[in-house]
Design a protein around this motif. Structure first.
Motif, PDB file in Angstrom:
ATOM      1  N   ALA A  34       0.941  -1.125  -0.011  1.00 24.71           N
ATOM      2  CA  ALA A  34      -0.027   0.103   0.027  1.00 24.71           C
ATOM      3  C   ALA A  34       0.979   1.163   0.056  1.00 24.71           C
ATOM      4  O   ALA A  34       1.978   1.293   0.538  1.00 24.71           O
ATOM      5  CB  ALA A  34      -1.008   0.067   1.181  1.00 24.71           C
ATOM      6  N   TYR A  35       0.431   2.313  -0.767  1.00 28.96           N
ATOM      7  CA  TYR A  35       1.205   3.655  -0.492  1.00 28.96           C
ATOM      8  C   TYR A  35       0.227   4.620  -0.431  1.00 28.96           C
ATOM      9  O   TYR A  35      -0.864   4.656  -1.166  1.00 28.96           O
ATOM     10  CB  TYR A  35       1.963   3.671  -1.633  1.00 28.96           C
ATOM     11  N   GLY A  36       0.616   6.067  -0.322  1.00 29.42           N
ATOM     12  CA  GLY A  36      -0.464   7.265  -0.502  1.00 29.42           C
ATOM     13  C   GLY A  36       0.638   8.388  -0.840  1.00 29.42           C
ATOM     14  O   GLY A  36       1.909   8.302  -0.356  1.00 29.42           O
ATOM     15  N   ASN A  37       0.014   9.264  -1.289  1.00 34.09           N
ATOM     16  CA  ASN A  37       0.691  10.607  -1.708  1.00 34.09           C
ATOM     17  C   ASN A  37      -0.206  11.705  -1.265  1.00 34.09           C
ATOM     18  O   ASN A  37      -1.459  11.827  -1.509  1.00 34.09           O
ATOM     19  CB  ASN A  37       0.963  10.649  -3.378  1.00 34.09           C
ATOM     20  N   PHE A  38       0.352  12.660  -0.625  1.00 30.06           N
ATOM     21  CA  PHE A  38      -0.445  13.772  -0.144  1.00 30.06           C
ATOM     22  C   PHE A  38       0.373  15.154  -0.584  1.00 30.06           C
ATOM     23  O   PHE A  38       1.328  15.328  -0.251  1.00 30.06           O
ATOM     24  CB  PHE A  38      -0.503  13.740   1.283  1.00 30.06           C
ATOM     25  N   GLU A  39      -0.417  16.118  -1.301  1.00 30.63           N
ATOM     26  CA  GLU A  39       0.509  17.110  -2.134  1.00 30.63           C
ATOM     27  C   GLU A  39      -0.474  18.412  -2.160  1.00 30.63           C
ATOM     28  O   GLU A  39      -1.634  18.261  -2.518  1.00 30.63           O
ATOM     29  CB  GLU A  39       0.504  16.518  -3.629  1.00 30.63           C
ATOM     30  N   LEU A  40       0.257  19.420  -1.964  1.00 33.47           N
ATOM     31  CA  LEU A  40      -0.267  20.732  -2.134  1.00 33.47           C
ATOM     32  C   LEU A  40       0.274  21.566  -3.527  1.00 33.47           C
ATOM     33  O   LEU A  40       1.490  21.072  -3.786  1.00 33.47           O
ATOM     34  CB  LEU A  40       0.199  21.864  -1.100  1.00 33.47           C
ATOM     35  N   ARG A  41      -0.543  21.894  -4.242  1.00 31.39           N
ATOM     36  CA  ARG A  41      -0.445  22.441  -5.662  1.00 31.39           C
ATOM     37  C   ARG A  41      -0.533  23.587  -5.741  1.00 31.39           C
ATOM     38  O   ARG A  41      -1.789  24.193  -5.661  1.00 31.39           O
ATOM     39  CB  ARG A  41      -0.967  21.659  -6.576  1.00 31.39           C
ATOM     40  N   TRP A  42       0.194  24.710  -6.075  1.00 35.03           N
ATOM     41  CA  TRP A  42       0.017  26.263  -6.253  1.00 35.03           C
ATOM     42  C   TRP A  42       0.203  26.766  -7.663  1.00 35.03           C
ATOM     43  O   TRP A  42       1.392  26.771  -8.100  1.00 35.03           O
ATOM     44  CB  TRP A  42       0.806  26.899  -5.074  1.00 35.03           C
ATOM     45  N   LYS A  43      -0.841  26.904  -8.380  1.00 31.35           N
ATOM     46  CA  LYS A  43      -0.389  27.670  -9.638  1.00 31.35           C
ATOM     47  C   LYS A  43      -0.276  29.148  -9.368  1.00 31.35           C
ATOM     48  O   LYS A  43      -1.003  29.949  -9.197  1.00 31.35           O
ATOM     49  CB  LYS A  43      -1.588  27.597 -10.690  1.00 31.35           C
ATOM     50  N   PHE A  44       1.024  29.560  -9.523  1.00 33.66           N
ATOM     51  CA  PHE A  44       1.166  30.890  -8.995  1.00 33.66           C
ATOM     52  C   PHE A  44       1.253  32.054  -9.918  1.00 33.66           C
ATOM     53  O   PHE A  44       1.577  33.133  -9.720  1.00 33.66           O
ATOM     54  CB  PHE A  44       2.598  30.913  -8.063  1.00 33.66           C
ATOM     55  N   VAL A  45       1.272  31.695 -11.391  1.00 37.07           N
ATOM     56  CA  VAL A  45       1.442  32.655 -12.374  1.00 37.07           C
ATOM     57  C   VAL A  45       0.799  32.040 -13.834  1.00 37.07           C
ATOM     58  O   VAL A  45       0.970  30.802 -14.028  1.00 37.07           O
ATOM     59  CB  VAL A  45       2.836  33.197 -12.490  1.00 37.07           C
ATOM     60  N   ARG A  46       0.206  32.924 -14.431  1.00 38.48           N
ATOM     61  CA  ARG A  46      -0.444  32.657 -15.744  1.00 38.48           C
ATOM     62  C   ARG A  46       0.138  33.642 -16.712  1.00 38.48           C
ATOM     63  O   ARG A  46      -0.050  34.700 -16.389  1.00 38.48           O
ATOM     64  CB  ARG A  46      -1.782  32.442 -15.682  1.00 38.48           C
ATOM     65  N   PHE A  47       0.244  33.263 -18.045  1.00 36.35           N
ATOM     66  CA  PHE A  47       0.757  34.287 -19.000  1.00 36.35           C
ATOM     67  C   PHE A  47       0.438  33.429 -20.159  1.00 36.35           C
ATOM     68  O   PHE A  47       0.290  32.327 -20.449  1.00 36.35           O
ATOM     69  CB  PHE A  47       1.934  34.874 -18.941  1.00 36.35           C
ATOM     70  N   ASP A  48       0.345  34.360 -21.406  1.00 40.34           N
ATOM     71  CA  ASP A  48       0.330  33.770 -22.742  1.00 40.34           C
ATOM     72  C   ASP A  48       1.677  34.016 -23.522  1.00 40.34           C
ATOM     73  O   ASP A  48       2.224  35.115 -23.303  1.00 40.34           O
ATOM     74  CB  ASP A  48      -0.683  34.504 -23.717  1.00 40.34           C
ATOM     75  N   LEU A  49       2.271  33.035 -24.046  1.00 42.59           N
ATOM     76  CA  LEU A  49       3.594  32.960 -24.703  1.00 42.59           C
ATOM     77  C   LEU A  49       3.320  32.463 -26.289  1.00 42.59           C
ATOM     78  O   LEU A  49       3.225  31.310 -26.320  1.00 42.59           O
ATOM     79  CB  LEU A  49       4.488  32.394 -23.962  1.00 42.59           C
ATOM     80  N   PHE A  50       3.502  33.312 -27.165  1.00 40.99           N
ATOM     81  CA  PHE A  50       3.624  32.456 -28.717  1.00 40.99           C
ATOM     82  C   PHE A  50       2.410  31.796 -28.700  1.00 40.99           C
ATOM     83  O   PHE A  50       2.100  30.829 -29.314  1.00 40.99           O
ATOM     84  CB  PHE A  50       4.776  31.771 -28.848  1.00 40.99           C
ATOM     85  N   LYS A  51       1.298  32.545 -28.375  1.00 39.84           N
ATOM     86  CA  LYS A  51      -0.151  32.145 -28.386  1.00 39.84           C
ATOM     87  C   LYS A  51      -0.624  30.574 -27.813  1.00 39.84           C
ATOM     88  O   LYS A  51      -1.504  30.082 -28.217  1.00 39.84           O
ATOM     89  CB  LYS A  51      -0.723  31.921 -29.972  1.00 39.84           C
ATOM     90  N   GLN A  52       0.261  30.495 -26.899  1.00 43.19           N
ATOM     91  CA  GLN A  52       0.239  29.184 -25.977  1.00 43.19           C
ATOM     92  C   GLN A  52      -0.201  29.857 -24.470  1.00 43.19           C
ATOM     93  O   GLN A  52       0.260  30.781 -24.012  1.00 43.19           O
ATOM     94  CB  GLN A  52       1.353  28.592 -25.869  1.00 43.19           C
ATOM     95  N   ASN A  53      -1.222  28.923 -23.907  1.00 40.19           N
ATOM     96  CA  ASN A  53      -1.627  29.351 -22.687  1.00 40.19           C
ATOM     97  C   ASN A  53      -0.759  28.618 -21.832  1.00 40.19           C
ATOM     98  O   ASN A  53      -0.639  27.397 -21.466  1.00 40.19           O
ATOM     99  CB  ASN A  53      -3.015  28.851 -22.346  1.00 40.19           C
ATOM    100  N   ILE A  54       0.019  29.541 -20.736  1.00 43.80           N
ATOM    101  CA  ILE A  54       1.171  28.840 -19.786  1.00 43.80           C
ATOM    102  C   ILE A  54       0.628  29.014 -18.535  1.00 43.80           C
ATOM    103  O   ILE A  54       0.214  30.301 -18.227  1.00 43.80           O
ATOM    104  CB  ILE A  54       2.460  29.537 -20.032  1.00 43.80           C
ATOM    105  N   TYR A  55       1.109  28.240 -17.546  1.00 45.33           N
ATOM    106  CA  TYR A  55       0.953  28.564 -15.933  1.00 45.33           C
ATOM    107  C   TYR A  55       2.274  27.704 -15.669  1.00 45.33           C
ATOM    108  O   TYR A  55       2.622  26.923 -16.002  1.00 45.33           O
ATOM    109  CB  TYR A  55      -0.266  28.163 -15.108  1.00 45.33           C
ATOM    110  N   LEU A  56       2.721  28.455 -14.358  1.00 41.26           N
ATOM    111  CA  LEU A  56       3.634  27.752 -13.393  1.00 41.26           C
ATOM    112  C   LEU A  56       3.255  27.412 -12.323  1.00 41.26           C
ATOM    113  O   LEU A  56       2.453  28.254 -11.748  1.00 41.26           O
ATOM    114  CB  LEU A  56       4.859  28.735 -13.495  1.00 41.26           C
ATOM    115  N   ALA A  57       3.617  26.264 -11.694  1.00 40.99           N
ATOM    116  CA  ALA A  57       3.171  25.988 -10.410  1.00 40.99           C
ATOM    117  C   ALA A  57       4.181  25.156  -9.700  1.00 40.99           C
ATOM    118  O   ALA A  57       5.268  24.678  -9.995  1.00 40.99           O
ATOM    119  CB  ALA A  57       2.042  24.824 -10.685  1.00 40.99           C
ATOM    120  N   LEU A  58       3.878  25.427  -8.272  1.00 41.78           N
ATOM    121  CA  LEU A  58       4.746  24.773  -7.282  1.00 41.78           C
ATOM    122  C   LEU A  58       4.089  23.510  -6.481  1.00 41.78           C
ATOM    123  O   LEU A  58       2.807  23.650  -6.367  1.00 41.78           O
ATOM    124  CB  LEU A  58       5.418  25.839  -6.084  1.00 41.78           C
TER     125      LEU A  58
END
Length: 452
Positions: free
Chosen positions: A346-370
């Motif tokens: 058995a195993y488990g994973n517990f995780e916080l996810r933070w999308k800290f910035v969004r922007f468009d680059l070369f007509k692509q939708n980008i976000y960065l996350a920690l």
């Protein structure tokens, strides 16, 4: 270790710089996401170096087809291809397809892969009851044996075709599929890995743990060279995720039976396994911060499982080329790959996810996350085998290899960074470190997607 720590520190410094008040994401500042249509793709080179395997070269690409955009961010078809090689023979060759639109109402996933691994991790059975001695593979230590002591060679051919259809709407689905697996197992090819080396860099030609398990009869003659695993898959899935690549809310739970009867050409081995997984996602801040966890149990129901299939991870859907565990990039990050192997785990994973910035680059939708996480796993039911006698040990100590009643929860901690394009192509960097040194010294993983 210092290099890995420095890379992780640099990653978080970059994130800190990017999270200035101007760029930090909040629900009110998130721009409208442009709808994607037609084809899109993401690519990533595969470049690395390993002292014993050599240089890795190659790359991967994931094509997405969004059609008229009416289903965005959900794609209509996904085609993933990866080809990479190490200069001393290891390699990945993989083609993966996923679509809910090829057959109306039926989700189709298919995988065709061939892996050549010159040095696959093998630490024995039953978690902490199998002794891991890091000094034996440390060529700077007085007790050094060989860097390949906890390794063996494996070649795997894999073809899988899985299907999912509705039981009640889109949320409750049946799962059915079949697969063909062929594992070819052998001792590490020391001569091949020693090509181009000299002096102290040469690997000594001495038995590793796999060789000793074969000599002691723990790994039997009819499984030591590998074999076929032709199987059927049946199960159910309950899925309410709002976005598969990185859900902000919902549940994804499944129960899957893996049936490999001997009459399908599986030699002396016929068995049934079960895998039950529950994943749940919680929104803490809309479109910005979420908490996710995954719990998994996998165990044998009937029959005898060959040693090379005990680590194999069973699920309804996996976009990963790596299906080994427990331990490593896809199960318990920061722990040695295949460190926890048992007849039930058995195993488990517990995780916080933070999308800290969004922007468009070369007509692509980008976000960065920690992300910050803790992972854990444990053997629930041990693999039963006879330990070697004093005569078989030939002067070695039983306690150098086997302990009793030592297995407990294996725990790791870590963090990571994500770059996501068009909500689907996600470049991932994770670093994890174990609480107990018996699980290794940590691991850095670069690949695709959130863990689950």
């Amino acid at each position: 270790m210092r290099k890995k720590t420095a890379m992780l520190a640099a990653m978080f410094v970059l994130a800190f710089v990017l999270t200035s008040p101007v760029l930090v994401a909040s629900p009110d500042s998130i721009p409208d996401r442009p709808v994607k249509t037609g084809w899109g793709f993401g690519a990533l080179p595969a470049v690395s170096f390993n002292t014993d395997l050599g240089f890795q070269y190659g790359g991967l690409v994931n094509f997405y087809h969004y059609g008229d955009g009416s289903t965005f961010p959900k794609y209509r078809h996904s085609i993933y291809a990866e080809i990479s090689r190490y200069t001393k023979g290891s390699g990945i060759n993989r083609l993966f397809y996923d679509s809910e639109f090829l057959i109306p109402g039926i989700r189709v996933t298919s995988d065709l892969s061939y892996f050549t691994e010159k040095a696959l991790d093998f630490y024995g059975f039953n978690g902490y009851n199998a002794v891991y001695n890091a000094n034996w593979e440390d060529d700077t230590h007085a007790d050094y044996v060989t860097r390949m002591f906890y390794r063996h060679e494996r070649q795997m051919f894999r073809f899988i075709a899985d299907f999912q259809g509705p039981i009640r709407g889109r949320e409750l689905r049946w799962v059915a599929g079949f697969g063909i697996l062929n594992n070819q197992v052998a001792s590490v090819d020391i001569d091949a890995l020693n090509k181009g080396k000299s002096g102290d860099d040469l690997l000594p030609d001495v038995p590793g743990l796999y060789d000793r398990y074969v000599d002691w009869g723990i790994i039997s003659d009819n499984e030591k060279d590998g074999g076929w695993t032709n199987h059927l898959k049946l199960g159910t899935v309950y899925d309410t995720r709002d976005n598969e690549p990185n859900p902000m809310k919902g549940i994804w739970s499944e129960v899957v039976f893996f049936v490999a009867p001997d009459f399908l050409g599986n030699g002396d081995f016929g068995y049934t396994k079960i895998s039950a997984t529950h994943r749940q996602y919680f929104t803490l801040v809309d479109e910005v911060l979420s908490f996710a966890y995954r719990l998994n149990y996998q165990g044998t129901l009937t029959g005898d499982v060959p040693f090379f299939m005990q680590p194999y991870q069973i699920n309804s859907f996996s976009a990963s080329s790596n299906t080994d565990g427990v331990g490593g990039s896809k199960t318990v990050r920061g722990m040695l790959r295949n460190r926890v192997v048992g007849d039930a785990v058995a195993y488990g994973n517990f995780e916080l996810r933070w999308k800290f910035v969004r922007f468009d680059l070369f007509k692509q939708n980008i976000y960065l996350a920690l992300n910050a996480f803790t992972d854990m796993g444990q053997v629930i039911r041990e693999i039963d085998f006879d330990k070697p006698s004093a005569a078989q040990l030939d002067g070695l100590l039983l306690s150098d290899f086997f302990l009793t009643d030592q297995e407990k929860l294996h725990i790791t901690y870590g963090g990571g960074f994500r770059i996501a394009m068009n909500e689907n192509f996600i470049v991932a960097v994770d670093y994890g470190t174990p609480r107990d040194k018996r699980d290794g010294s940590g691991g850095l993983y670069i690949g695709l997607n959130f863990l689950f």
